[in-house]
Design a protein around this motif. Structure first.
Motif, short mmCIF file in Angstrom:
data_model
loop_
_atom_site.label_atom_id
_atom_site.label_comp_id
_atom_site.label_asym_id
_atom_site.label_seq_id
_atom_site.Cartn_x
_atom_site.Cartn_y
_atom_site.Cartn_z
N THR A 218 23.59 -4.05 -6.78
CA THR A 218 24.53 -3.80 -7.87
C THR A 218 25.96 -4.05 -7.41
O THR A 218 26.23 -4.33 -6.24
CB THR A 218 24.41 -2.36 -8.39
OG1 THR A 218 24.95 -1.46 -7.42
CG2 THR A 218 22.96 -2.00 -8.66
N ASN A 219 26.89 -3.90 -8.35
CA ASN A 219 28.30 -4.04 -8.02
C ASN A 219 28.92 -2.74 -7.52
O ASN A 219 30.14 -2.68 -7.30
CB ASN A 219 29.08 -4.54 -9.24
CG ASN A 219 28.78 -6.00 -9.54
OD1 ASN A 219 28.18 -6.70 -8.72
ND2 ASN A 219 29.16 -6.46 -10.72
N ASN A 220 28.10 -1.73 -7.36
CA ASN A 220 28.57 -0.47 -6.78
C ASN A 220 28.28 -0.47 -5.28
O ASN A 220 27.16 -0.73 -4.85
CB ASN A 220 27.86 0.71 -7.45
CG ASN A 220 28.13 0.79 -8.93
OD1 ASN A 220 29.27 0.61 -9.37
ND2 ASN A 220 27.09 1.03 -9.72
N LYS A 221 29.29 -0.15 -4.49
CA LYS A 221 29.10 -0.22 -3.05
C LYS A 221 28.16 0.89 -2.58
O LYS A 221 28.14 2.00 -3.11
CB LYS A 221 30.44 -0.12 -2.33
CG LYS A 221 31.20 1.17 -2.52
CD LYS A 221 32.54 1.08 -1.80
CE LYS A 221 33.37 2.34 -1.99
NZ LYS A 221 34.69 2.24 -1.32
N PRO A 222 27.34 0.59 -1.58
CA PRO A 222 26.42 1.59 -1.06
C PRO A 222 27.18 2.69 -0.31
O PRO A 222 28.26 2.45 0.24
CB PRO A 222 25.53 0.79 -0.11
CG PRO A 222 26.35 -0.39 0.29
CD PRO A 222 27.22 -0.71 -0.88
N ILE A 223 26.61 3.87 -0.30
CA ILE A 223 27.24 5.00 0.39
C ILE A 223 26.91 4.99 1.88
O ILE A 223 27.79 5.05 2.74
CB ILE A 223 26.80 6.35 -0.23
CG1 ILE A 223 27.09 6.35 -1.73
CG2 ILE A 223 27.50 7.51 0.46
CD1 ILE A 223 28.53 6.16 -2.09
N ASN A 224 25.61 4.88 2.19
CA ASN A 224 25.16 4.89 3.57
C ASN A 224 24.00 3.92 3.73
O ASN A 224 23.28 3.63 2.76
CB ASN A 224 24.68 6.30 3.98
CG ASN A 224 25.82 7.28 4.07
OD1 ASN A 224 26.78 7.08 4.82
ND2 ASN A 224 25.74 8.35 3.28
N PRO A 225 23.78 3.40 4.94
CA PRO A 225 22.60 2.56 5.16
C PRO A 225 21.32 3.39 5.06
O PRO A 225 21.36 4.62 5.20
CB PRO A 225 22.82 2.03 6.57
CG PRO A 225 23.69 3.05 7.25
CD PRO A 225 24.59 3.57 6.16
N LEU A 226 20.20 2.72 4.84
CA LEU A 226 18.92 3.41 4.82
C LEU A 226 18.61 3.97 6.20
O LEU A 226 18.07 5.06 6.34
CB LEU A 226 17.81 2.46 4.36
CG LEU A 226 16.44 3.08 4.10
CD1 LEU A 226 16.52 4.08 2.96
CD2 LEU A 226 15.42 1.99 3.78
N TRP A 227 18.94 3.20 7.25
CA TRP A 227 18.82 3.71 8.61
C TRP A 227 19.79 3.01 9.54
O TRP A 227 20.26 1.91 9.25
CB TRP A 227 17.38 3.60 9.16
CG TRP A 227 16.72 2.24 9.14
CD1 TRP A 227 15.78 1.81 8.26
CD2 TRP A 227 16.92 1.16 10.07
NE1 TRP A 227 15.39 0.53 8.57
CE2 TRP A 227 16.06 0.12 9.68
CE3 TRP A 227 17.74 0.97 11.19
CZ2 TRP A 227 16.00 -1.11 10.36
CZ3 TRP A 227 17.69 -0.25 11.87
CH2 TRP A 227 16.83 -1.27 11.46
N GLU A 228 20.12 3.69 10.63
CA GLU A 228 20.94 3.13 11.72
C GLU A 228 20.40 3.66 13.03
O GLU A 228 20.21 4.87 13.19
CB GLU A 228 22.41 3.52 11.57
CG GLU A 228 23.29 3.01 12.70
CD GLU A 228 24.76 3.37 12.55
OE1 GLU A 228 25.52 3.11 13.50
OE2 GLU A 228 25.14 3.92 11.49
N VAL A 229 20.10 2.76 13.96
CA VAL A 229 19.56 3.13 15.26
C VAL A 229 20.44 2.52 16.35
O VAL A 229 20.79 1.34 16.28
CB VAL A 229 18.10 2.62 15.43
CG1 VAL A 229 17.57 2.98 16.81
CG2 VAL A 229 17.20 3.20 14.34
N HIS A 230 20.81 3.33 17.35
CA HIS A 230 21.61 2.85 18.47
C HIS A 230 20.71 2.56 19.67
O HIS A 230 19.74 3.29 19.91
CB HIS A 230 22.66 3.90 18.85
CG HIS A 230 23.69 4.12 17.80
ND1 HIS A 230 24.78 4.94 17.97
CD2 HIS A 230 23.80 3.63 16.53
CE1 HIS A 230 25.52 4.95 16.87
NE2 HIS A 230 24.94 4.16 15.99
#
Length: 458
Positions: A218-230
């Motif tokens: 959509t044209n609405n920016k996402p709030i957070n990723p589904l996941w992030e791994v370091h």
């Protein structure tokens, strides 16, 4: 005598056929499209493209970094028309043909850049970094309209400790229409000198980050990723590619400690590590390409005389090294390079930045040349000063699945009617990718701007 003459004839015939086949194997330039600094912030912006892709409509999207008025980095992304059919074009507002659009990221006297982009439907996703008001570099992700280049949304994703720096270096559209990214996070302030061919982070660790299709459509920016791994035992993620079975990804990275060793991490669709392996023989790692049963990694390393050679390693699905081979010191060429031999290996650097798989092997994109003569003296200095390779050239290398050289091609850009001129601009190939019609495209850094060379492989 008759038998002897027939033998000589046959040998000569086979040599002729061999040379003819070799010549026929060299790729032909279909189109060479260039633009100058006006594309990316003004005449003095010195654009440096480091990535390229083709959009669904056949156009090309190139991205990289340029310079603002203070001499600090800006990010840029440009759209090149896909319907250009003659061999050479100079795109400029004052010429017959021009870019479809350009987008500049950043502000004056701040360090900003765009390292890669990805196209999904009618949108272009751009990944890079922005320096904030406190002088800290943060990860930047933006979404543009593919038709006009206008910004739809943008998000900043800093390190958890906001005093530490981070940046995206690679982005990819996944099979399920999400986007996966990698780069560097948790780096000490001031430790990010650059990316790809204009530097490396000196601190921090690699990461994977995923946004689902629902997050980004959509044209609405996402709030957070589904996941992030370091990945704490690895430096920046230089490149990420999806496995052909769609069950995970591979990341090209390196160890954190000096001397840094090339490394590949295989992860599943949740970002968790399946395996991680290091490759001390490879040299510096710059990119990775996927086949159905193996991976190719590109890069370069010092030879035993002090120069630099291109390096390709082939690794298996389980990460085992199959082979590593070096390439470089191409002889001959066009213009002033026509009569040059292989040159002195102490002088010549072959620096390779990208690789793409083909049906019969892989093609690697490089630059070849001499960095400068200042450190040499005596006869070596004289040799260096006379060598035309002080002007860099783009250098493409094609290998078969065993790493044997199929062809190597050097190139310089000349404007129409100036093909025989001795004075040519420095060039280097920064990225390589397959086009929709089976050709391949070389993204070129030019002495005066940015280039895209489209080639057909026989």
């Amino acid at each position: 005598m008759y038998i002897y003459l027939n033998f000589i004839f046959l040998i000569s015939f086979y040599i002729f056929i061999s040379f003819k086949c070799i010549a026929n194997e060299l790729p032909k330039t279909v189109s060479y499209i260039v633009t100058d600094g006006n594309c990316c912030g003004g005449e003095e912006s010195d654009p440096h493209a480091v990535h390229g892709i083709q959009a669904n409509d056949g156009s090309y999207i190139l991205s990289g970094k340029s310079l603002d008025k203070s001499g600090k980095e800006n990010g840029f992304i440009i759209k090149i028309p896909g319907n250009l059919t003659i061999e050479k074009y100079f795109l400029n507002p004052d010429e017959e043909y021009n870019l479809e659009w350009s987008f500049i990221l950043g502000s004056n006297n701040k360090k900003d850049g765009i390292n890669a982009s990805a196209v999904l439907s009618n949108s272009v996703f751009i990944a890079g970094y922005l320096e904030n008001s406190k002088g800290v570099i943060d990860r930047y992700l933006g979404k543009l309209d593919i038709f006009n280049g206008e910004l739809i949304w943008e998000i900043i994703l800093p390190s958890k400790n906001k005093k530490l720096e981070s940046a995206f270096e690679s982005i990819l559209i996944t099979e399920d229409k999400g986007i996966i990214l990698t780069g560097v996070v948790n780096a000490d302030k001031g430790s990010i000198e650059g990316f790809k061919s204009y530097g490396n982070p000196q601190d921090g660790n690699a990461f994977g980050m995923f946004f689902s299709s629902d997050d980004i459509k959509t044209n609405n920016k996402p709030i957070n990723p589904l996941w992030e791994v370091h990945y704490k035992n690895s430096l920046s993620g230089k490149s990420i590619k999806e496995l052909q079975n769609k069950k995970g990804f591979v990341i090209a990275t390196s160890t954190i400690e000096e001397p840094r060793i090339s490394k590949v991490i295989k992860i599943n669709t949740k970002g968790n590590i399946i395996w991680e392996k290091t490759y001390p023989v490879h040299g510096e790692i710059t990119d990775i390409s996927v086949t159905n049963d193996s991976y190719y990694i590109s890069g370069h390393k010092k030879d035993n005389l002090g120069g630099i050679d291109g390096s390709i390693s082939k690794i298996s699905n389980d990460g085992s090294l199959i082979w590593n081979k070096s390439y470089g010191n191409p002889k001959g060429g066009d213009n002033k390079f026509k009569n040059s031999g292989k040159g002195n290996r102490k002088l010549i650097f072959d620096e390779c930045w990208s690789i793409t798989s083909t049906d019969d092997g892989a093609i690697m994109a490089c630059g070849t040349g001499i960095e400068g003569c200042e450190e040499f003296e005596g006869s070596l200095l004289k040799e260096c000063l006379k060598d035309p390779r002080k002007t860099w050239r783009s250098y493409l290398i094609k290998i078969n699945n065993d790493g044997d050289l199929i062809w190597e091609k050097t190139g310089s850009f000349t404007f129409p009617g100036e093909e025989n001129e001795e004075d040519v601009p420095s060039t280097a190939s920064e990225w390589i990718f397959q086009t929709q019609n089976g050709n391949f495209a070389s993204v070129v850094d030019l002495g005066f701007g940015v280039g895209l060379e489209i080639l057909t492989d026989n």
